[in-house]
Write a protein that holds these residues in place. Structure first.
Motif, short mmCIF file in Angstrom:
data_model
loop_
_atom_site.label_atom_id
_atom_site.label_comp_id
_atom_site.label_asym_id
_atom_site.label_seq_id
_atom_site.Cartn_x
_atom_site.Cartn_y
_atom_site.Cartn_z
N TYR B 11 0.89 -1.16 0.00
CA TYR B 11 0.00 0.00 0.00
C TYR B 11 0.92 1.21 0.00
CZ TYR B 11 -3.74 -3.20 1.56
OH TYR B 11 -4.64 -4.22 1.66
N ALA B 16 2.53 -4.68 3.04
CA ALA B 16 1.50 -5.34 3.86
C ALA B 16 1.61 -6.85 3.81
CB ALA B 16 0.11 -4.90 3.41
N ALA B 35 -1.86 -11.16 14.61
CA ALA B 35 -2.41 -10.04 15.36
C ALA B 35 -3.13 -9.08 14.41
CB ALA B 35 -1.29 -9.32 16.09
N SER B 41 -6.34 -9.83 6.24
CA SER B 41 -7.37 -9.43 5.27
C SER B 41 -6.74 -9.16 3.91
CB SER B 41 -8.10 -8.18 5.76
OG SER B 41 -8.81 -8.48 6.93
N1 LIG Z 1 -6.39 0.14 1.92
C1 LIG Z 1 -5.29 0.25 2.70
N2 LIG Z 1 -4.45 1.28 2.56
C2 LIG Z 1 -3.33 1.39 3.30
N3 LIG Z 1 -2.97 0.52 4.22
C3 LIG Z 1 -3.76 -0.54 4.42
C4 LIG Z 1 -4.95 -0.74 3.68
N4 LIG Z 1 -5.53 -1.88 4.08
C5 LIG Z 1 -4.73 -2.38 5.04
N5 LIG Z 1 -3.67 -1.58 5.25
C6 LIG Z 1 -2.56 -1.82 6.19
O1 LIG Z 1 -1.99 -3.06 5.84
C7 LIG Z 1 -1.66 -3.78 7.02
C8 LIG Z 1 -2.37 -5.10 7.00
O2 LIG Z 1 -3.77 -4.87 7.15
P1 LIG Z 1 -4.83 -6.02 7.11
O3 LIG Z 1 -4.56 -6.88 5.96
O4 LIG Z 1 -6.16 -5.39 7.20
O5 LIG Z 1 -4.50 -6.80 8.47
P2 LIG Z 1 -5.38 -7.73 9.37
O6 LIG Z 1 -6.55 -8.18 8.57
O7 LIG Z 1 -4.46 -8.84 9.74
O8 LIG Z 1 -5.80 -6.94 10.55
C9 LIG Z 1 -2.06 -2.90 8.19
O9 LIG Z 1 -0.92 -2.21 8.63
C10 LIG Z 1 -3.05 -1.95 7.60
O10 LIG Z 1 -3.02 -0.71 8.26
#
Ligand SMILES: Nc1ncnc2c1ncn2[C@@H]1O[C@H](COP(=O)(O)OP(=O)(O)O)[C@@H](O)[C@H]1O
Ligand SMILES: [Mg+2]
Lengths: 290, 249
Positions: B11, B16, B35, B41
């Motif tokens: 991102y 990520a 965590a 996701s």
């Molecule tokens: N659309 C996005 N834009 C920027 N950063 C993102 C976005 N979606 C997720 N992140 C970042 O990517 C990392 C992984 O997020 P995510 O996949 O949602 O983790 P989880 O589902 O394990 O909580 C996190 O640091 C989150 O802040």
């Protein structure tokens, strides 16, 4: 006088539903504000006119073909242009408005101006509703106004494609996860919206004459209804059509028909100031809950 | 079989997912634990193709730049470029984090919209299966989904995903925010889905404890990297992992 207002206000409301419903449907499903809506309305009228007068087809066939053509134009507009700008808010408005300009000014350039072009009415008869005389074209308008809403509602309830439209309208990404093709569904929405504009044109134009300027008027009316009702909310669209339809007819009943447009513009401005999400939109409310 | 090969997601400049390799065999139940913000996701979006839509929308509105590397391979075919709806057609269906039900539609309508890819007969048969799987939904079919409790919503979300006739179900944090008793009902459904429908499952969770009894194999994700993987027994046998992820039981 009271029954006059009751009946003709109702007719005006049904006309607004016809003009606005397609715009609302397209926005609800694809989040595209289709500023070419009014142009498609006018263009369909001229297609029917040309098929009937120039080609010489029977009128019922001209009507059918012109409505199908409006759907085809909708699909074409979506795949050739809108798909590329969807998601860029400013470009969506510019592109759809430009498409509208091309259609409307193209017609004007081709020589279609003035009040010499007319479409025939379905029947010359007159009926009495609460002792108020109403010509059959306006009776048809009332019936079809609600029939169209009912038809689309049935479509979303009982057909696969309709349910896809409904899913997309509520959460596009969730719909994709279930195998719904966002582009195909948005194209269907634009096609249906255009066909609704076409149906509106073929019912409303016979009451007056085919003029290009109607395209701009219909666009503003549709936007007014949708803004007041809450963009993308069906119930809101219908309720707003009634509120605005009766307000508009009041201006006619009290001898100031040129205020009809003022009513619509004031309604847009007032809504945007007081309650930008519209007065009847429930989407907002539900979003806040979740 | 689904494989993620060296998948990386940026991102903007934030990494990520870092070189993630995951395999889900047919008939398997795979856990992905990590965590908050570990990248679970993001991994689910990469597997389901939703990441392509996120990337596209961000590009259109002039938002952040999302960069993808690596491959997703399904039954021997490279599906990295396939859109989410095309992957759903291949049987890869995501039941997303926070459920994303159609809030104004009734439970029955959520399920029938979910049946977009199903034949009439499949839709009917799956609907009955979902009602048997979650009998609590039987009384709620006419209720608007937006007004259900979290647990009820999760059941509808799983049911809706099943309606799409998946071969592989991706469950992203299905227990998030649910009371323990409801959590039990939800995880209990996983073996039924696998055994009675022959659907393989990849399930993510922040806390492995309620889910670990149901998985065959699991990955632990930290800051976008898989730091540990193994069968259920291997992970349970590792004292460090046990303390960190399974709430030292
Ligand atoms: N659309 C996005 N834009 C920027 N950063 C993102 C976005 N979606 C997720 N992140 C970042 O990517 C990392 C992984 O997020 P995510 O996949 O949602 O983790 P989880 O589902 O394990 O909580 C996190 O640091 C989150 O802040
Ligand atoms: Mg997550």
């Amino acid at each position: 006088m009271f029954y006059d207002i009751l009946v003709y206000g109702f007719i005006q409301s049904a006309a607004l539903i016809l003009m606005a419903f397609g715009f609302s449907l397209v926005y609800g499903v694809s989040r595209l504000p289709n500023f070419a809506h009014g142009a498609i309305y006018v263009f369909t009228g001229f297609i029917a006119w040309a098929l009937f007068n120039t080609v010489g087809l029977p009128y019922w066939l001209s009507v059918l073909l012109s409505i199908l053509a409006s759907g085809g134009i909708g699909v074409l507009i979506y795949y050739v242009i809108l798909r590329r700008v969807r998601g860029m808010e400013v470009s969506e408005v510019i592109a759809t408005y430009a498409i509208g300009l091309v259609f409307l000014e193209g017609l004007r350039y081709a020589g279609f101006r003035g009040g010499t072009y007319t479409l025939p009415v379905a029947s010359d008869g007159v009926s009495f509703i609460f002792d108020v005389p109403v010509d059959h074209q306006r009776v048809l308008l009332m019936i079809l106004g609600f029939a169209m809403v009912a038809l689309i509602w049935l479509l979303t309830k009982y057909t696969r494609m309709g349910r896809a439209l409904k899913g997309m309208a509520q959460d596009e990404r969730a719909a994709m996860m279930l195998g719904i093709d966002s582009d195909a569904t948005a194209a269907v929405a634009v096609a249906l919206g255009s066909m609704l504009a076409g149906v509106a044109a073929l019912i409303i134009f016979p009451l007056g004459s085919l003029v290009v300027e109607e395209g701009y008027k219909v666009l503003i009316y549709a936007i007014a209804v949708c803004v007041v009702g809450g963009l993308g909310s069906w119930a809101g669209t219908v309720i707003a059509a009634f509120v605005l339809g009766y307000s508009q007819y009041m201006t006619v009943a009290y001898g100031k028909p040129h205020f009809q447009m003022v009513v619509m513009l004031l309604a847009i401005i007032a809504t945007l100031i007081v309650r930008p999400s519209g007065f009847f939109g429930k989407q907002k409310q539900l979003e806040e809950r979740v | 079989m689904l494989e993620a090969r060296a998948v990386m997601v940026f991102y903007e400049n934030m990494l990520a997912l870092n070189n993630v390799n995951i395999t889900c065999p047919d008939d398997g139940v795979i856990g992905v634990f990590g965590a908050n913000s570990a990248g679970k996701s993001t991994l689910m979006y990469a597997l389901s193709g939703i990441i392509l839509d996120i990337q596209h929308k961000e590009r259109m509105r002039g938002g952040e730049r999302i960069t993808l590397f690596g491959e997703v391979v399904h039954d021997g075919e490279d599906i990295t470029k396939l859109k989410a709806h095309q992957r759903a057609r291949r049987g890869l269906v995501l039941c997303p984090e926070r459920r994303r039900l159609f809030p104004e539609s009734s439970v029955a309508e959520n399920l029938s919209i979910g049946g977009h890819l199903a034949t009439r007969a499949e839709a009917k048969e799956t609907f009955d299966f979902v009602m048997d799987l979650f009998p609590a939904l039987k009384k709620l079919t006419r209720r608007a989904a937006g007004f259900l409790s979290g647990g009820e919503q999760q059941m509808v979300a799983i049911g809706r995903a099943l309606m799409a006739q998946p071969k592989l179900l991706l469950l992203d944090e299905p227990l998030l925010g649910l009371a323990p008793s409801i959590q039990h009902t939800v995880v209990e459904s996983i073996p039924h889905i696998r055994n009675e429908r022959e659907i393989s499952v990849i399930v993510t969770e922040q806390y492995a404890r309620p889910v670990i009894p149901y998985v065959d194999y699991a990955y632990i994700v930290e800051n976008g990297s898989t730091v540990m993987e193994g069968t259920r027994e291997e992970l349970l046998g590792n004292p460090d992992i046990k303390a960190a992820y399974f709430g030292c039981g």
